[in-house]
Design an enzyme around this catalytic site. Structure first.
Site, PDB file in Angstrom:
ATOM      1  N   HIS A   1       0.878  -1.182   0.000  1.00  0.00           N
ATOM      2  CA  HIS A   1       0.000   0.000   0.000  1.00  0.00           C
ATOM      3  C   HIS A   1       0.911   1.227   0.000  1.00  0.00           C
ATOM      4  O   HIS A   1       2.003   1.179   0.570  1.00  0.00           O
ATOM      5  CB  HIS A   1      -0.815   0.112   1.289  1.00  0.00           C
ATOM      6  CG  HIS A   1      -1.626  -1.077   1.631  1.00  0.00           C
ATOM      7  ND1 HIS A   1      -1.107  -2.192   2.211  1.00  0.00           N
ATOM      8  CD2 HIS A   1      -2.946  -1.301   1.505  1.00  0.00           C
ATOM      9  CE1 HIS A   1      -2.062  -3.064   2.417  1.00  0.00           C
ATOM     10  NE2 HIS A   1      -3.188  -2.562   1.997  1.00  0.00           N
TER      11      HIS A   1
ATOM     12  N   ASP B   1       2.415   1.877   3.291  1.00  0.00           N
ATOM     13  CA  ASP B   1       3.455   0.964   3.797  1.00  0.00           C
ATOM     14  C   ASP B   1       4.842   1.469   3.426  1.00  0.00           C
ATOM     15  O   ASP B   1       5.799   1.249   4.157  1.00  0.00           O
ATOM     16  CB  ASP B   1       3.353  -0.438   3.172  1.00  0.00           C
ATOM     17  CG  ASP B   1       1.996  -1.062   3.332  1.00  0.00           C
ATOM     18  OD1 ASP B   1       1.320  -0.749   4.318  1.00  0.00           O
ATOM     19  OD2 ASP B   1       1.615  -1.872   2.460  1.00  0.00           O
TER      20      ASP B   1
ATOM     21  N   GLU C   1     -10.639  -7.295  -3.974  1.00  0.00           N
ATOM     22  CA  GLU C   1     -10.389  -8.325  -2.958  1.00  0.00           C
ATOM     23  C   GLU C   1     -11.580  -8.386  -2.002  1.00  0.00           C
ATOM     24  O   GLU C   1     -11.754  -7.506  -1.161  1.00  0.00           O
ATOM     25  CB  GLU C   1      -9.108  -8.001  -2.185  1.00  0.00           C
ATOM     26  CG  GLU C   1      -8.789  -9.049  -1.131  1.00  0.00           C
ATOM     27  CD  GLU C   1      -7.479  -8.769  -0.405  1.00  0.00           C
ATOM     28  OE1 GLU C   1      -6.543  -8.226  -1.034  1.00  0.00           O
ATOM     29  OE2 GLU C   1      -7.396  -9.098   0.787  1.00  0.00           O
TER      30      GLU C   1
HETATM   31  C1  GCO Z   1      -6.947  -7.401   5.395  1.00  0.00           C
HETATM   32  C2  GCO Z   1      -6.665  -7.449   3.923  1.00  0.00           C
HETATM   33  C3  GCO Z   1      -5.500  -6.646   3.539  1.00  0.00           C
HETATM   34  C4  GCO Z   1      -5.487  -6.487   2.039  1.00  0.00           C
HETATM   35  C5  GCO Z   1      -4.604  -5.431   1.678  1.00  0.00           C
HETATM   36  C6  GCO Z   1      -4.895  -4.914   0.323  1.00  0.00           C
HETATM   37  O1  GCO Z   1      -7.754  -8.180   5.805  1.00  0.00           O
HETATM   38  O2  GCO Z   1      -6.376  -6.562   6.092  1.00  0.00           O
HETATM   39  O3  GCO Z   1      -6.486  -8.778   3.558  1.00  0.00           O
HETATM   40  O4  GCO Z   1      -4.335  -7.206   4.017  1.00  0.00           O
HETATM   41  O5  GCO Z   1      -5.074  -7.618   1.360  1.00  0.00           O
HETATM   42  O6  GCO Z   1      -4.759  -4.464   2.610  1.00  0.00           O
HETATM   43  O7  GCO Z   1      -5.467  -3.700   0.438  1.00  0.00           O
HETATM   44 MN    MN Z   2      -5.486  -9.553   1.709  1.00  0.00          MN
HETATM   45 MN    MN Z   3      -7.042 -10.222   5.147  1.00  0.00          MN
END
Ligand code: GCO
Ligand code: MN
Ligand code: MN
Length: 407
Positions: free
Chosen positions: A68, A71, A199
């Protein structure tokens, strides 16, 4: 395996937010990791982490990483300041990529940690916050282009609601659609050709997240005219949090042509949240790799990104190394076992046999679309009584164990 190397199938990635800028803190306790850069300024810290990140990738022999914006570089007091910090670190990452050959699997922007996102980012109740999130996204796409990211991830951590009592559900979903359309348009404008990935996760930190699971995300993308611009990044622990298996989420994505990438981890079924453990469950991993091998184009431009953290009780750099090795080992074994399952048609024969009645006679009529309620009634009135077979699940599971534990 099937004419491809293990590297082509697995495309491992290390998640920046779980390695050197994680420090083993949890909601009840401070970090347990001690780092040589702890006393440095935020920007110098960020630089030291870049160095450590590439050293870890090198030692693990992992080709990809993911991050990110937050990060890699410290957030400034203004957007301009944040972007300036990003530019410094991105230039450094670019040099490291060039000298080491390591690549960016995906990047994204953090639209959940800063207090401004307390009510969401693109699904906030405040238009100014929407604008801030959009400006941040714009920079994220530029960073992705600059670093040649192969994918770009949208994880809607706070894109959800706490209560419907004060929520305009229609407006929030429409705004999420608008936000994603703006991203698609801008990526096209600047020639950033990464695969966009949603995601899904059902909850945590928001009470109910809009990208709840694969099926919900696919339906959303379809309703908003975005389905052909996105695929899904499926995370194992998010699947179980939604009450599904990892395999279910991957299968749902695959049969809809939407399987893009994997966030590899596993949950602890005794705890109802996202514990992000490193994957060590060989059966679940084999079934996951089975879905990848069955997917058209396999993992494609996606990868196996370890969205997993070492436990708070063991936060040494050495633990970071060994836990990634354990995860990679599990995935490599899972790949071999899945290939064997496919080569020997272990599951395919079982499924083909189970549905054989759809191959001929009345079943073929149904599948071809020629059957009607009337024609089926006529069939039933003259047919034999129905005989059902057992699913033979116990036998199948025992066979599966034989294959998995013999490779
Ligand atoms: C979580 C998520 C994150 C994402 C990542 C992508 O549950 O915190 O899995 O780790 O994968 O932040 O934005
Ligand atoms: Mn994730
Ligand atoms: Mn996660």
């Amino acid at each position: 395996v099937f004419g491809k190397t293990m590297e082509e199938h697995l495309r491992f990635a290390v998640a920046y937010w779980h390695t050197f800028n994680a420090n083993g803190s949890d909601p009840f306790g401070a970090g347990t990791a001690v780092r040589s850069w702890d006393s440095l300024s935020p920007l110098d810290k960020a630089k030291a982490r870049v160095e450590a990140n590439f050293e870890l990738l090198e030692k693990l022999n992992v080709p990809f990483y993911a991050f990110h914006d937050a990060d890699i570089a410290p957030e400034g007091a203004t957007l301009a300041e944040t972007n300036k910090n990003l530019d410094i670190i991105v230039a450094m990452l670019k040099d490291y990529q060039k000298s080491t050959g390591k690549k960016l699997l995906w990047n994204t922007v953090n639209l959940f940690t800063n207090p401004r996102y307390v009510h969401g980012a693109s699904t906030t109740s405040n238009a100014e916050v929407f604008a801030y999130a959009a400006a941040t996204l714009k920079k994220g796409l530029e960073v992705g282009k600059e670093l040649g990211a192969e994918n770009y991830v949208f994880w809607g951590g706070r894109e959800g609601y706490e209560s419907l009592l004060n929520t305009d559900l229609k407006l929030e979903l429409d705004n999420l659609g608008r936000f994603l359309h703006m991203a698609v348009d801008y990526a096209q404008e600047i020639g950033f050709d990464a695969q966009f990935l949603i995601e899904p996760k059902p909850k945590e930190p928001s009470k109910h997240q809009y990208d709840f699971d694969s099926a919900t995300a696919i339906a959303f993308l379809q309703s908003y005219g975005l389905k052909d611009k996105f695929k899904l990044n499926i995370e194992a622990n998010h699947a179980t949090l939604a009450g599904h298996t990892f395999e279910h989420e991957l299968r749902t994505a695959r049969i809809n042509g939407m399987l893009g990438s994997i966030d590899a981890n596993q949950g602890d079924m005794l705890l109802g949240w996202d514990t992000d453990e490193f994957p060590t469950d060989l059966v679940a991993t084999t079934l996951a790799m089975f879905e990848i091998l069955k997917n058209e184009g396999g993992i494609g431009r996606g990868g196996v990104n370890f969205d997993a953290k070492v436990r708070r009780s063991s936060f040494e750099d050495e633990d970071l190394f060994f836990s990634h090795i354990a995860g990679m080992d599990t995935y490599a074994r899972g790949l071999k076992a899945a290939a064997k399952l496919i080569e020997e048609r272990v599951l395919d024969d079982i499924v083909d046999n189970r549905y054989r009645s759809f191959k001929e006679g009345i079943g073929a009529e149904i599948v071809s679309g020629r059957a009607t309620l009337k024609s089926l009634e006529a069939y039933v009135l003259q047919a034999q009584p129905i005989r059902n077979e057992s699913g033979r699940l116990e036998q199948i599971k025992a066979t599966l164990n034989d294959v998995i534990f013999s490779v």
